[in-house]
Design a protein around this motif. Structure first.
Motif, PDB file in Angstrom:
ATOM      1  N   HIS A  84       0.832  -1.210   0.000  1.00 17.11           N
ATOM      2  CA  HIS A  84       0.000   0.000   0.000  1.00 17.11           C
ATOM      3  C   HIS A  84       0.863   1.257   0.000  1.00 17.11           C
ATOM      4  O   HIS A  84       0.595   2.203  -0.735  1.00 17.11           O
ATOM      5  N   GLU A  85       1.895   1.265   0.839  1.00 21.76           N
ATOM      6  CA  GLU A  85       2.783   2.424   0.887  1.00 21.76           C
ATOM      7  C   GLU A  85       3.467   2.644  -0.457  1.00 21.76           C
ATOM      8  O   GLU A  85       3.586   3.782  -0.936  1.00 21.76           O
ATOM      9  N   GLN A  86       3.927   1.558  -1.076  1.00 19.78           N
ATOM     10  CA  GLN A  86       4.627   1.695  -2.350  1.00 19.78           C
ATOM     11  C   GLN A  86       3.709   2.250  -3.431  1.00 19.78           C
ATOM     12  O   GLN A  86       4.147   3.048  -4.272  1.00 19.78           O
ATOM     13  N   ARG A  87       2.460   1.838  -3.418  1.00 18.45           N
ATOM     14  CA  ARG A  87       1.548   2.282  -4.471  1.00 18.45           C
ATOM     15  C   ARG A  87       1.077   3.714  -4.265  1.00 18.45           C
ATOM     16  O   ARG A  87       1.013   4.492  -5.220  1.00 18.45           O
ATOM     17  N   TRP A  88       0.730   4.073  -3.035  1.00 18.89           N
ATOM     18  CA  TRP A  88      -0.021   5.302  -2.816  1.00 18.89           C
ATOM     19  C   TRP A  88       0.792   6.457  -2.247  1.00 18.89           C
ATOM     20  O   TRP A  88       0.482   7.622  -2.523  1.00 18.89           O
ATOM     21  N   LEU A  89       1.809   6.174  -1.443  1.00 20.83           N
ATOM     22  CA  LEU A  89       2.451   7.251  -0.708  1.00 20.83           C
ATOM     23  C   LEU A  89       3.213   8.240  -1.592  1.00 20.83           C
ATOM     24  O   LEU A  89       3.179   9.448  -1.310  1.00 20.83           O
ATOM     25  N   PRO A  90       3.893   7.812  -2.656  1.00 16.55           N
ATOM     26  CA  PRO A  90       4.588   8.821  -3.468  1.00 16.55           C
ATOM     27  C   PRO A  90       3.656   9.916  -3.990  1.00 16.55           C
ATOM     28  O   PRO A  90       4.019  11.093  -3.977  1.00 16.55           O
ATOM     29  N   GLY A  91       2.469   9.544  -4.441  1.00 13.65           N
ATOM     30  CA  GLY A  91       1.539  10.559  -4.930  1.00 13.65           C
ATOM     31  C   GLY A  91       0.996  11.436  -3.825  1.00 13.65           C
ATOM     32  O   GLY A  91       0.874  12.663  -3.986  1.00 13.65           O
ATOM     33  N   LEU A  92       0.668  10.845  -2.696  1.00 14.02           N
ATOM     34  CA  LEU A  92       0.152  11.630  -1.573  1.00 14.02           C
ATOM     35  C   LEU A  92       1.202  12.595  -1.041  1.00 14.02           C
ATOM     36  O   LEU A  92       0.879  13.719  -0.636  1.00 14.02           O
ATOM     37  N   ALA A  93       2.448  12.181  -1.027  1.00 10.02           N
ATOM     38  CA  ALA A  93       3.504  12.987  -0.421  1.00 10.02           C
ATOM     39  C   ALA A  93       3.662  14.337  -1.099  1.00 10.02           C
ATOM     40  O   ALA A  93       4.077  15.318  -0.468  1.00 10.02           O
ATOM     41  N   GLU A  94       3.315  14.422  -2.378  1.00  6.79           N
ATOM     42  CA  GLU A  94       3.536  15.655  -3.131  1.00  6.79           C
ATOM     43  C   GLU A  94       2.745  16.822  -2.578  1.00  6.79           C
ATOM     44  O   GLU A  94       3.151  17.972  -2.712  1.00  6.79           O
TER      45      GLU A  94
END
Length: 311
Positions: A84-94
Motif C-alpha cells: 500500500h505504501e509503495q503504491r499510494w504514498l509517493p503521490g500523496l507525499a507531493e
C-alpha cells in the motif's frame, strides 16, 4: 537520534486480560539477509554500512548508510501494508507540508525472504512521544494543516483497513471490554464513553487517513515536527481517526488551534471532534493493553487517557 516506524497493535480480540508484548517474528530478518537482498536487487547499495534500527510489531527497520533505510515486514499480516505504501504514498507525499518517508526504491521477495520490502529516506529526529514540543501552538497549527492536506477524497480502490475504516461507534463493545480489562478506577472513562456513544457517524465522502497517527510516529527536529512516519495503516474513511492525535500531543489551548487548522481555517465540526475523542479513548486503551515490553507505549497510553478526560 533515531528514525523508527512504530506500528500500533490494532486487534485485541482473543487476548487474555493482561498486558501484551510484541508478537514473534515469522521471518528472521538479519543484516546478512538484507545485504544479500541488496546485492541481488540493489547492488549499488550493498557495500554500505547496515545497522538494525528498530524491530517493531510489523517491520524491521535497517539503516542503510547515512541517508536510507530498509523496511522489511516481519509478519505476513504486515506484508500487504508495504505494498500500500509503495503504491499510494509517493503521490500523496507531493501535497503534504511535512515530510513523509515515501519509498524511493522497491524490493522483491527473494533468497528465502517471502514479501515485498521498501527502501525509504532516513530522517533524523526524536520521537514526539519522548520530547516536549517547544511551541505547542505552532506545532498544532502545522500538524493540523498537514491533516487538512492529507484528508482529501480517496479513490474507490484505496486500501481498506478493518481496524481503522470502521465507524468508531462499532468499536464500543471492545472499548467497554478493554475498560473492564484494565480494572477498577476507570469510572470517569466509562462515563465519557457513554457520553460519546450517540455521536453521529461520518457521512462525508471517504478521505485518505494515516490510520496510525500517534506520538511515536512523529519525529521532532530542531523543536519542530519534521516527519510523519509509518503509513502502513493508510486507508480511507472518517478523518476522526487521525484527529485523535490532538489529545496525545497538545493541551486544551493548542488542541483548539489544531482543530481549526485541521478544518482548513474553520473548526472541525462537533460530531467529528467527538468521534476523534472516542478514537482517542480506544487507542489509549490499546496502548496500555499492549505495553508489556514498551515503557513508551505505557506512558503514551496513560497520558492519552488523562488528556481525553480533561477539558
Amino acid at each position: 537520534m533515531l528514525h523508527q516506524m512504530t506500528s500500533t497493535p490494532t486487534a485485541d480480540d482473543g487476548l487474555p486480560p493482561t498486558l501484551e508484548s510484541t508478537p514473534p517474528a515469522e521471518v528472521d530478518i538479519t543484516v546478512d539477509l538484507l545485504r544479500a537482498l541488496l546485492s541481488d536487487q540493489h547492488p549499488d547499495l550493498a557495500d554500505r554500512e547496515l545497522t538494525v534500527a528498530a524491530n517493531g510489531w510489523d517491520n524491521v527497520i535497517v539503516r542503510i548508510g547515512a541517508d536510507l533505510l530498509a523496511r522489511l515486514p516481519r509478519r505476513r499480516l504486515a506484508a500487504s501494508l508495504v505494498l500500500h505504501e509503495q503504491r499510494w504514498l509517493p503521490g500523496l507525499a507531493e501535497g503534504l507540508p511535512i515530510s513523509v518517508p515515501s519509498p524511493v526504491r522497491e524490493g522483491r521477495p527473494g533468497l528465502g525472504y517471502p514479501w515485498a520490502w521498501s527502501i525509504c529516506p532516513w530522517f533524523d529526529g526524536d520521537m514526539a512521544a519522548d520530547v516536549a514540543l517547544a511551541d505547542p501552538s505552532r506545532e498544532a497549527d502545522r500538524l493540523g494543516s498537514f491533516l487538512h492536506a492529507l484528508h482529501r477524497p480517496a479513490p474507490a480502490d484505496a486500501p481498506s483497513n478493518p481496524y481503522r475504516d470502521v465507524p468508531v461507534t462499532a468499536l464500543l463493545p471492545r472499548i467497554r471490554d478493554n475498560l473492564e480489562r484494565l480494572g477498577p478506577g476507570r469510572d470517569h472513562l466509562a462515563e465519557l464513553v457513554d457520553e460519546l456513544a450517540p455521536t453521529p457517524a461520518w457521512h462525508g465522502p471517504p478521505v485518505w487517513v494515516h490510520g496510525d497517527l500517534h506520538a511515536a510516529n512523529l519525529l521532532v527536529t530542531d523543536d519542530r515536527i519534521s516527519t510523519v512516519l509509518d503509513f502502513g495503516d493508510l486507508t480511507s474513511g472518517d478523518p476522526a481517526v487521525d484527529l485523535a492525535v490532538a489529545w496525545m500531543l497538545f493541551d486544551a489551548d493548542a488542541r483548539r488551534r489544531f482543530r481549526t487548522a485541521a478544518g482548513g481555517g474553520e473548526p472541525v465540526d462537533d460530531a467529528t471532534w467527538d468521534r476523534a475523542r472516542l478514537w482517542a479513548v480506544h487507542l489509549g486503551l490499546n496502548f496500555l493493553l499492549h505495553s508489556a515490553d514498551s515503557e513508551r507505549f505505557a506512558r503514551m497510553g496513560d497520558r492519552l487517557l488523562r488528556a481525553v478526560t480533561g477539558p
